[in-house]
Design a protein around this motif. Structure first.
Motif, PDB file in Angstrom:
ATOM      1  N   ASP B 201       0.845  -1.193   0.000  1.00 44.72           N
ATOM      2  CA  ASP B 201       0.000   0.000   0.000  1.00 44.72           C
ATOM      3  C   ASP B 201       0.882   1.245   0.000  1.00 44.72           C
ATOM      4  O   ASP B 201       0.820   2.077   0.894  1.00 44.72           O
ATOM      5  CB  ASP B 201      -0.908  -0.026   1.235  1.00 44.72           C
ATOM      6  N   LEU B 202       1.680   1.356  -1.043  1.00 46.51           N
ATOM      7  CA  LEU B 202       2.659   2.434  -1.119  1.00 46.51           C
ATOM      8  C   LEU B 202       1.983   3.790  -1.262  1.00 46.51           C
ATOM      9  O   LEU B 202       2.521   4.815  -0.860  1.00 46.51           O
ATOM     10  CB  LEU B 202       3.593   2.172  -2.313  1.00 46.51           C
ATOM     11  N   ALA B 203       0.778   3.806  -1.845  1.00 51.04           N
ATOM     12  CA  ALA B 203       0.084   5.077  -2.072  1.00 51.04           C
ATOM     13  C   ALA B 203      -0.430   5.681  -0.765  1.00 51.04           C
ATOM     14  O   ALA B 203      -0.719   6.868  -0.702  1.00 51.04           O
ATOM     15  CB  ALA B 203      -1.074   4.865  -3.037  1.00 51.04           C
ATOM     16  N   HIS B 204      -0.541   4.874   0.261  1.00 53.41           N
ATOM     17  CA  HIS B 204      -1.039   5.352   1.551  1.00 53.41           C
ATOM     18  C   HIS B 204      -0.069   6.357   2.175  1.00 53.41           C
ATOM     19  O   HIS B 204       1.144   6.225   2.060  1.00 53.41           O
ATOM     20  CB  HIS B 204      -1.233   4.145   2.478  1.00 53.41           C
ATOM     21  N   GLN B 205      -0.614   7.379   2.838  1.00 54.32           N
ATOM     22  CA  GLN B 205       0.250   8.361   3.519  1.00 54.32           C
ATOM     23  C   GLN B 205       0.639   7.813   4.890  1.00 54.32           C
ATOM     24  O   GLN B 205       0.033   8.139   5.898  1.00 54.32           O
ATOM     25  CB  GLN B 205      -0.486   9.700   3.657  1.00 54.32           C
ATOM     26  N   TRP B 206       1.641   6.976   4.908  1.00 56.95           N
ATOM     27  CA  TRP B 206       2.047   6.315   6.146  1.00 56.95           C
ATOM     28  C   TRP B 206       2.597   7.318   7.148  1.00 56.95           C
ATOM     29  O   TRP B 206       3.340   8.214   6.788  1.00 56.95           O
ATOM     30  CB  TRP B 206       3.130   5.281   5.859  1.00 56.95           C
ATOM     31  N   THR B 207       2.226   7.110   8.437  1.00 56.65           N
ATOM     32  CA  THR B 207       2.873   7.895   9.487  1.00 56.65           C
ATOM     33  C   THR B 207       3.747   6.941  10.304  1.00 56.65           C
ATOM     34  O   THR B 207       3.557   5.719  10.253  1.00 56.65           O
ATOM     35  CB  THR B 207       1.835   8.519  10.442  1.00 56.65           C
ATOM     36  N   VAL B 208       4.692   7.515  11.041  1.00 55.94           N
ATOM     37  CA  VAL B 208       5.570   6.684  11.865  1.00 55.94           C
ATOM     38  C   VAL B 208       4.744   5.930  12.912  1.00 55.94           C
ATOM     39  O   VAL B 208       5.022   4.767  13.210  1.00 55.94           O
ATOM     40  CB  VAL B 208       6.646   7.556  12.561  1.00 55.94           C
ATOM     41  N   GLU B 209       3.687   6.593  13.442  1.00 55.31           N
ATOM     42  CA  GLU B 209       2.841   5.939  14.449  1.00 55.31           C
ATOM     43  C   GLU B 209       2.231   4.656  13.871  1.00 55.31           C
ATOM     44  O   GLU B 209       2.219   3.622  14.522  1.00 55.31           O
ATOM     45  CB  GLU B 209       1.711   6.875  14.903  1.00 55.31           C
ATOM     46  N   GLU B 210       1.728   4.769  12.639  1.00 57.61           N
ATOM     47  CA  GLU B 210       1.121   3.593  12.013  1.00 57.61           C
ATOM     48  C   GLU B 210       2.139   2.475  11.831  1.00 57.61           C
ATOM     49  O   GLU B 210       1.871   1.317  12.120  1.00 57.61           O
ATOM     50  CB  GLU B 210       0.594   3.956  10.626  1.00 57.61           C
ATOM     51  N   MET B 211       3.312   2.854  11.330  1.00 59.37           N
ATOM     52  CA  MET B 211       4.340   1.834  11.082  1.00 59.37           C
ATOM     53  C   MET B 211       4.748   1.162  12.379  1.00 59.37           C
ATOM     54  O   MET B 211       4.865  -0.059  12.459  1.00 59.37           O
ATOM     55  CB  MET B 211       5.571   2.483  10.429  1.00 59.37           C
ATOM     56  N   ALA B 212       4.948   1.967  13.424  1.00 57.75           N
ATOM     57  CA  ALA B 212       5.368   1.425  14.719  1.00 57.75           C
ATOM     58  C   ALA B 212       4.294   0.491  15.267  1.00 57.75           C
ATOM     59  O   ALA B 212       4.592  -0.586  15.776  1.00 57.75           O
ATOM     60  CB  ALA B 212       5.642   2.566  15.700  1.00 57.75           C
ATOM     61  N   ALA B 213       3.031   0.926  15.118  1.00 57.68           N
ATOM     62  CA  ALA B 213       1.925   0.122  15.637  1.00 57.68           C
ATOM     63  C   ALA B 213       1.869  -1.233  14.940  1.00 57.68           C
ATOM     64  O   ALA B 213       1.581  -2.247  15.563  1.00 57.68           O
ATOM     65  CB  ALA B 213       0.611   0.871  15.447  1.00 57.68           C
TER      66      ALA B 213
END
Lengths: 509, 295
Positions: B201-213
């Protein structure tokens, strides 16, 4: 001040070092790129991600350590893992991912070729053991089982060739990387016709061969601008990680050998002649004309201890494997050497040298009721190192080994280095910082620039300050146990194969 | 507590909670036929086992649930038991009306006290998680009990308390799920899973919080671990993947540069162009001209 930059394209990522002209490290940075295992025996990396990561790390290093201090980059020299294959189309664009050294898809072809007289002939000519790691067998696999990609492939490159092609437009393969493809004749320094024929290709589908001192063109304008480098920056093609680690430890000349133990491991010597072996247990790779780096590789090094730590270590902090490994080492140091008679065969990933048996599996042997958890820890470490010793032992049948050096993250742990010294009964030297490969690339660059007269002269300047002395009484204990270890390593041949096929048969996906 | 069912639109107790579509407890003393058929709804369903042993089908796959386990059923997923048989035992449940975005991510509504990035992260975890089984999670049972008590007790502040408990439910499920799928012993493995999720899901605007979670870590530890493992901050590592994928797409003539920019997660073709040029020295269009396949 002038400086030399080395770029090491490794298994888990890229490491970039900056050295001053005397070989002192000015700065270093690394960047990870992943390995994809889309199928059980497959091991691939994305060439574009390797390229972007390399560019990114290089740029960061220049911006942080070089440009602010107005250092002048005289030379950028490459080193890379061996045995990678990347098929590209006629525009030079990748056809899928690069296949890495760890890929086993060609294991059937390798097994068949290894036992034939033709296979032995190719081994003698090319110096590369007949094994699925060899690009010879990977390209053959593609010819037979990935016909579309094989047909579309205009050229078969190594990862390093691709990266340099992106940066400068040159399409080259250095002697060291080429000599590990199973396609190059290490005696005539040309592509080997028999091997090419077997793989179904001609020299037109391979890059041009180039000595390790070759200047691989000039950086393209766009990269000169984005990296802020002058057009005269020399791009040196360089060599392979194995050859450069050996050079970096100064292992040139009689009686020297070097041990590398990272995730996997190898024992290597360097000299003007190749090691001949009827059983095809050794590799012979080229550093330069008449200079061969020979030895044996193992699949099972630090990665096995990491596996052990992950399963049985204490994790008080989440994801903190370093502390966990350290605690295990401390516990192991309290166990008598020889682990009170508990032996470990470390073949969790099958094995290359010296037994060359992909079906081999791990085992603990000699368990009695008095053994405790801590014995398993020490036995695991000793097992990994007995395996290294067993490679050294067959090397010593052909070359007298008087002194040893150790590099790599696992081998240089003091507890391990001392065991190595005791097992080999030889003094072991090491470099306090862990960068033998990059230091080798520095020596190569400095020799090319005329700072050293020759690689011999460069290697002679290498000083490894740390020394571990062998202790005789310890050696005697290890030698006794090693006798049994060595016998066990071949005794279970049929059972290894049998348990392996059951593991496959009953494996739940 | 005895068995009961409250339903949105029928039960006055739920008037203040339009996001709670159904809540209840079922105590089943004898095997019943056709009492638990497979159904599909557009809400998020959570079932918690108190007693007995249940064999349920989630998305046509059979799973066995024991006391302390919970089942998490995503919107649009068929759930029920084979032939509608209801086995002996007791369980409680809640159905939540949770918005599902086009990309499959779940977003709680305005009632929730979760921040936007927290709820995006939780939604991501819930929708990416492979298994509907949350094993041994008595916290879920406790929260459901608390919601029941509040619903019937109507003590002061019960509206806020219930909304708070629903948030807590989502948080506990999210945390438990990441812990279930990520061993804290193997960072490389967790990192590879994260890698795969980012690529998917590269198009998603990932945040660090999401990645960490996603790997079940706090952001501070996550930043530190990613940096020491990969050499890059999480966001810069993501940019690495974005540019690498963009390079592959630029070599194919049929996709426009703007589409490539958006597909690989850049805000705009301008943002893409600037980032790309900063790293490679080329503008995307120049790079394409030099590298087009079969030119």
């Amino acid at each position: 001040m002038k400086c030399i930059i080395t770029i090491e394209l490794g298994t888990n990522g890229v490491r970039v070092f900056a050295f001053d002209l005397n070989g002192r490290v000015i700065g270093s940075m690394k960047g990870y790129f992943p390995t994809f295992h889309t199928e059980p025996d497959h091991s691939e990396q994305d060439p574009e991600q390797i390229f972007i990561t390399t560019l990114y790390v290089l740029k960061n290093l220049l911006n942080e350590h070089i440009h602010p201090k107005k250092h002048e980059v005289a030379c950028i020299c490459f080193s890379a893992s061996m045995h990678s294959v990347l098929a590209v189309d006629k525009s030079g664009n990748p056809l899928g991912n690069a296949i890495t050294w760890a890929d086993n898809r060609a294991k059937k072809d390798a097994q068949e070729l290894r036992t034939t007289a033709f296979g032995k002939k190719i081994y003698a000519a090319t110096g590369t053991p007949i094994h699925p790691m060899s690009p010879l067998l990977k390209i053959t696999w593609m010819k037979n089982r990935d016909k579309e990609r094989f047909r579309m492939a205009s050229k078969f490159l190594s990862i390093k060739s691709y990266i340099i092609h992106q940066l400068t437009g040159e399409l080259l393969m250095d002697y060291s990387i080429a000599s590990a493809t199973g396609l190059m004749n290490i005696h005539t320094l040309d592509w080997e016709a028999d091997a090419l024929k077997y793989a179904g290709i001609t020299t037109a589908r391979l890059p041009e061969l180039a000595p390790v001192f070759t200047t691989a063109g000039k950086l393209k304008k766009a990269y000169l601008q984005s990296l802020r480098l002058p057009p005269e920056t020399k791009i040196l093609i360089g060599s392979s990680d194995g050859c450069l680690a050996t050079l970096g430890d100064g292992v040139k000349g009689e009686g020297k050998a070097t041990i590398t133990i990272e995730d996997s491991g190898a024992v290597r010597v360097m000299g003007p002649s190749v090691l001949k072996d009827e059983q095809m247990r050794f590799f012979n790779y080229l550093l330069t004309e008449n200079c061969y780096v020979s030895g044996g590789p193992t699949n099972n090094g630090g990665n096995i201890f990491e596996w052990f730590s992950r399963q049985f270590g204490d994790f008080t902090n989440a994801f903190d494997i370093e502390t966990s490994m350290q605690q295990l080492m401390e516990e192991a140091s309290k166990v008598p050497l020889g682990s009170d008679g508990l032996l470990f065969l470390p073949y969790l990933l099958g094995e290359r040298a010296p037994i060359w048996n992909a079906h081999a599996r791990g085992a603990y042997f000699g368990l009695n009721i008095k053994h405790e958890r801590k014995h398993f820890i020490r036995a695991t470490i000793e097992g990994i190192l007995y395996e290294i010793y067993s490679i050294g032992k067959i090397l010593a049948e052909q070359r007298a080994i008087k002194s040893l050096s150790v590099n790599g993250s696992f081998g240089t742990i003091p507890f391990c280095t001392q065991i190595i010294a005791d097992m080999f009964n030889k003094p072991v030297k090491l470099r306090p910082q862990l960068h033998s490969v990059s230091f080798g690339a520095y020596l190569l660059s400095a020799t090319e620039m005329g700072i050293y007269k020759s690689l011999d002269a460069a290697a002679q300047t290498v000083e490894l300050p740390g020394v571990y002395k062998p202790r005789k009484q310890n050696h005697a204990v290890y030698a006794d146990y090693f006798n049994i270890f060595e016998k066990l390593s071949v005794k279970l041949f049929d059972e290894f194969e049998a348990i392996g096929s059951l593991q496959q048969k009953y494996s739940v996906k | 507590m005895n068995q009961f069912v409250l339903q949105h639109g029928k039960s006055a107790e739920l008037l203040l909670f339009p996001h709670i579509l159904e809540v209840g407890i079922r105590k089943n003393g004898a095997i019943q036929l056709n009492a638990f058929p497979a159904t599909v709804t557009q809400c998020l369903r959570i079932y918690y086992i108190m007693d007995g042993r249940f064999e349920w089908l989630v998305d046509q796959q059979p799973y066995i649930f024991y006391p302390g386990d919970a089942a998490l059923i995503l919107p649009g997923t068929p759930f029920g038991s084979d032939n509608g048989v209801l086995e002996i035992g007791s369980f409680s449940w809640i159905h939540l009306n949770i918005q599902q975005l086009d990309n499959g991510h779940l977003q709680p509504g305005a009632w929730s006290g979760l921040s936007e990035s927290e709820s995006a992260a939780l939604g991501k975890i819930l929708s990416l998680n492979g298994s509907p089984v949350i094993s041994k999670c008595p916290e879920i049972g406790k929260i459901l009990r608390c919601i029941h008590t509040e619903l019937f007790g109507n003590e002061v502040g019960y509206q806020a308390s219930i909304n708070h408990q629903v948030d807590e439910l989502l948080i506990q499920i999210g945390r438990k799920m990441t812990r279930q799928s990520h061993s804290a012993r193997d960072f490389p493995k967790s990192f590879m899973k994260l890698e795969a999720a980012l690529r998917q899901d590269l198009a998603h605007q990932w945040t660090v919080e999401e990645m960490a979670a996603l790997v079940g870590m706090g952001t501070t530890l996550f930043n530190e671990r990613v940096k020491s493992y990969s050499g890059f901050s999480p966001i810069n590592y993501l940019i690495n993947i974005r540019i690498s994928e963009a390079i592959k797409l630029l070599k194919r003539p049929e996709i426009t540069v703007t589409d490539i920019a958006l597909d690989t997660g850049f805000y705009s073709s301008q943002h893409f162009s600037t980032t790309f040029k900063k790293l490679t020295g080329y503008r995307p269009s120049e790079f394409r001209k030099n590298h087009l396949r079969n030119k």
